[in-house]
Design a protein around this motif. Structure first.
Motif: not given
Length: 189
Positions: A114-126, A134-141, A184-188
């Motif tokens: 069958s035909f399916a649709v899969i939406p995804e939303v991600t929000i990150d606060l850094g 840089k430190f970040a937290v996020g939510y995905t649906f 997450s933690a990011e070090l450049k």
């Protein structure tokens, strides 16, 4: 402010036969009876395999040391739903197909596309305490709109005499929601 737009067709790596999204669930019920050599089981396995493409957007807003990232995408394509039903009943060494919820009327393999649709939303606060860290937290649906699950595949209308061909295989698709949290933690360098 920065943003980008993308279009991607996902397919499995060459080293595997598994598609972009696979969801596997199983229910197995085992019955044993004391003082009787009677044993049986019912098994309902479902597999959902999605093949398709996705389109989406991503953007990030920076204000001082803080950032807000938002991404959204939607995948569209074919969802292959596979239902495997099995069951046996054993008494004194004699084994027959079927048990309480599985009978010859529903044992076997059923497939549906069958035909399916899969939406995804991600929000990150850094938060960037320094230019290199840089430190970040996020939510995905994620929402899958055509998923076959073992619980919705069980027909409780059991006809012990098999006059009405019940239980029958049930292939009712349901919605499936996934929520994810990330840190997450990011070090450049």
């Amino acid at each position: 402010f920065s943003a980008f737009f993308f279009l991607m067709l996902r397919r499995p790596p060459r080293s595997t036969l598994f598609p972009y999204t696979t969801l596997f669930r199983s229910i197995r019920a085992l019955q044993t009876f004391p003082n009787i050599t009677l044993t049986g089981f019912d098994r309902f396995d479902t597999t959902n395999r999605f093949h398709g493409g996705e389109i989406g957007f991503a953007g990030e807003i920076n204000s001082g040391r803080f950032s807000l990232g938002i991404a959204g995408k939607v995948a569209m394509g074919n969802m292959r739903q596979i239902l495997n039903i099995d069951g046996i009943l054993s008494e004194n060494g004699l084994t027959v197909p079927g048990n309480l919820l599985t009978k010859p009327s529903n044992i076997g393999r059923q497939t549906n596309d069958s035909f399916a649709v899969i939406p995804e939303v991600t929000i990150d606060l850094g938060y960037r305490p320094t230019n290199r860290l840089k430190f970040a937290v996020g939510y995905t649906f994620i929402h899958l709109n055509r998923v076959l699950r073992p619980g919705s595949s069980i027909d409780l209308g059991v006809d012990l005499n098999q006059n009405l061909a019940r239980p029958a295989p049930q292939t009712r698709a349901t919605d499936f929601y996934m929520h994810g949290l990330s840190a997450s933690a990011e070090l450049k360098f």
